[in-house]
Design an enzyme around this catalytic site. Structure first.
Site: not given
Lengths: 422, 422
Positions: B134, B157, B192, B237, B258, B311, B316
């Site tokens: 892609k 990835n 995801n 959070c 799918c 958190c 964070c």
């Protein structure tokens, strides 16, 4: 691709000087690489039936999944529909690509303009298409994306007498494969008032449902609107405060000044437009009567507009009459449907007892089957109706004789005079 | 184009059998026609400075018009910015095309997947790119659209250890032309939870502002969200109620099932995302902290999310501390700015007397210079905060010593224990 082609030109020039079988082999390999860059079939072949099979090679798997997800009853019906798109610019071209990728049956494309580098700040057209008509460039790109879609290209100006005739004729004509007659929806994606009034005229004459779209000159807001002749306001029902009078609108634009545009705003408006077109054609969700997009604040105003009984467009007034005459039949059909649903609900209660205390709530806004709520007071706060609504019109209980229509017109004239005098 | 190339292959095969200068001429003409279909330059050459000149050959005229329209102060600054797009699927690819057409300085593209026919129901990729990665296919298309944009392609990835290292390194690295260091914004367009948590981790570590986007599995809703480490909620959070635990999320998907997707929903989400990216980078309008899109009802919910002091992401919590420590400086700067504006307003009243009774109204929602309003009670009706907000955190008036931080952490632990016990 372009560099490959240029290399090929150099090879051919060399070959002209001296025959060279090795050079021919090299060129052959280069061209084969362009036809088939990764060893697979370049563009796909036509597909007879839409399959829901979940394999990487199925271009429709993610669309057919809408059925399994319970969003759409029968996705494949999309192949039966014809949509006309007027204006293949920043909004229309993206709308055409979206419908093409959704597998629409037939697309009719209208534009008189050519592609320029100045269009490259919107999606769809490519620099190598500069100089082509927008309709030809669109057909070139769209047929490569989805060969299953029947594309009809009309390079003409619908605001000319001849262009309007061809436009009107094409909206009524049978498709080349003989499957469809007429179109199911017209999407107006033009950028000026004159062209919108022409689409309005054609759709009022044909009783053709259409959707209008627009983007502001400062590029940061836009809107879409559903127009059902006789049922909703037509484009002439609420005339703008300022229009070009007696001169071509385009001459009003100052020299060296152009409107701003952004691919974002136009992409959002095209997306909202086609999403509503899909909801209308495939009968899911609620079709928005009017939806605005203010991108500076991410604010999306909605409203409904009823037709103006004093509309200056005679075809609109005629469609309004027909719509009102068919009201008793619509009411009866709606009542029958509600009764049937109520009876079905009585017969089989949905999870009357359940551990989760989930109750089924009816959140439908209106009992009428119409796309638009016909209830009063549906305008957002701060907006008032300046003109009488269709509700103030006397509703005949049966088809009226022509004399009665004349009386209505006289009554309309009296109302108009009273408004003008006040 | 493909038919032309196939004809060329036939010509080359014939030429292999017998040298023929006329055939070479014919081939040359055919190739020249493909390079230059209408006699003009095929793709455009690079442009050194963005011009506002209104001519058809200027690809930036409609964007530079944003300055004259008063929307943007300095559009050409867009060339100074670098944006990273993670996930080049239905949303990310369109976002990349929009930024490319807007003339962004540098785009970093991340994806590990290849193009399939099953992706053809979304915009951007073409059937002839099936099998390419892609990122490679995106670079091929985008470089043809706008050669002025520096494109960096990462086929990896980010959820692997090695991929994450490369990802983090590339976000900090200097651009190849040496002009920029780091990126100005990260757009997450992944599909995801795991990948979102990885982007969240990288941006929390770097203190990098990012925007998240998503589309529902049934294809009819989506959202965008602004995440400023320390200032707004991070992705960890407010953990989702259900996540994959100990197994790869992808294995949870049932065989032969799918998710549905639509080019409309993804186009709208990409448009809203990049519009907010432009507002953030070019400093116009209001950047939305969170914007939802429910396409069935054309409903666009908004809300704000403050960071969670408990958190689970240590980076964070650290960014939250830093943000609070810098509050006195921000407050002072905001007050100075307000005082300066008030003084300027006192000095030169805007049209104090005017025939139209137009008055200037201040419609700013908040006096703080922050992108997000920090006021309480800003959640939509029906939503309550389940966790204590950052306001309940003790604000130090000066940079605190490490002992004080330890005390705060102990206090946090006590609050957390109390919450767990209740």
């Amino acid at each position: 691709m372009e560099e490959e082609l240029r290399a090929l030109l150099r090879d051919l020039d060399a070959l002209k000087q001296r025959p060279d079988p090795a050079a021919v082999d090299r060129m052959r390999e280069r061209v084969a690489g362009m036809v088939n860059p990764v060893g697979a079939a370049a563009a796909r072949s036509k597909i007879k039936d839409m399959s829901a099979e979940v394999v990487d090679s199925n271009p429709y798997s993610r669309l057919m999944a809408l059925q399994r997800m319970g969003i759409v009853d029968n996705y494949e019906r999309i192949r039966d529909y014809s949509v006309a798109i007027v204006g293949i610019g920043g909004v229309g071209s993206v709308a055409a690509e979206m419908l093409t990728r959704c597998g629409i049956g037939r697309l009719l494309l209208y534009d008189y303009d050519t592609v320029e580098l100045a269009n490259m700040n919107r999606l769809f057209f490519r620099p190598d298409q500069v100089g082509m008509t927008k309709t030809d460039a669109a057909v070139q790109t769209l047929s490569g994306i989805n060969p299953d879609v029947t594309l009809e290209s009309y390079s003409l100006n619908i605001t000319t007498v001849k262009g309007f005739e061809t436009f009107l004729g094409s909206l009524k004509a049978r498709s080349s494969d003989g499957r469809n007659t007429g179109v199911d929806l017209v999407l107006s994606c033009v950028d000026n008032y004159e062209a919108r009034m022409v689409v309005n005229q054609a759709c009022n004459e044909l009783g053709q449902t259409w959707m209008e779209s627009g983007v502001s000159e400062d590029a940061v807001s836009g809107h879409i609107q559903l127009l059902v002749p006789g049922e909703t306001a037509c484009f002439a029902c609420a005339p703008p405060l300022v229009v070009a009078s007696g001169v071509d609108e385009r001459t009003l634009k100052r020299e060296g000044v152009c409107a701003a545009s952004l691919p974002t705003t136009m992409g959002v408006v095209a997306g909202l437009l086609v999403q509503n077109a899909l909801k209308y054609l495939l009968k899911f969700g609620q079709v928005s009567p009017y939806l605005g997009y203010n991108s500076l604040k991410d604010y999306f105003p909605t409203m409904e507009m009823k037709p103006n009984p004093q509309c200056s467009n005679p075809a609109c007034v005629q469609r309004q009459k027909e719509y009102m005459q068919s009201k008793p039949a619509r009411d009866a059909a709606a009542k029958a449907k509600m009764d049937a649903e109520a009876a079905a609900a009585d017969e089989c209660p949905v999870h009357l007892d359940n551990d989760w205390n989930i109750s089924v709530v009816d959140d439908s806004d209106t009992a009428t089957p119409s796309i638009l709520s016909t209830g009063a007071g549906s305008l957002p706060e701060g907006l008032v109706r300046e003109l009488p609504t269709a509700d103030s019109y006397q509703e005949p209980v049966a088809p009226v004789a022509s004399g009665a229509i004349d009386d209505d017109l006289e009554e309309l004239q009296r109302q108009l005079d009273a408004l003008n005098a006040s």
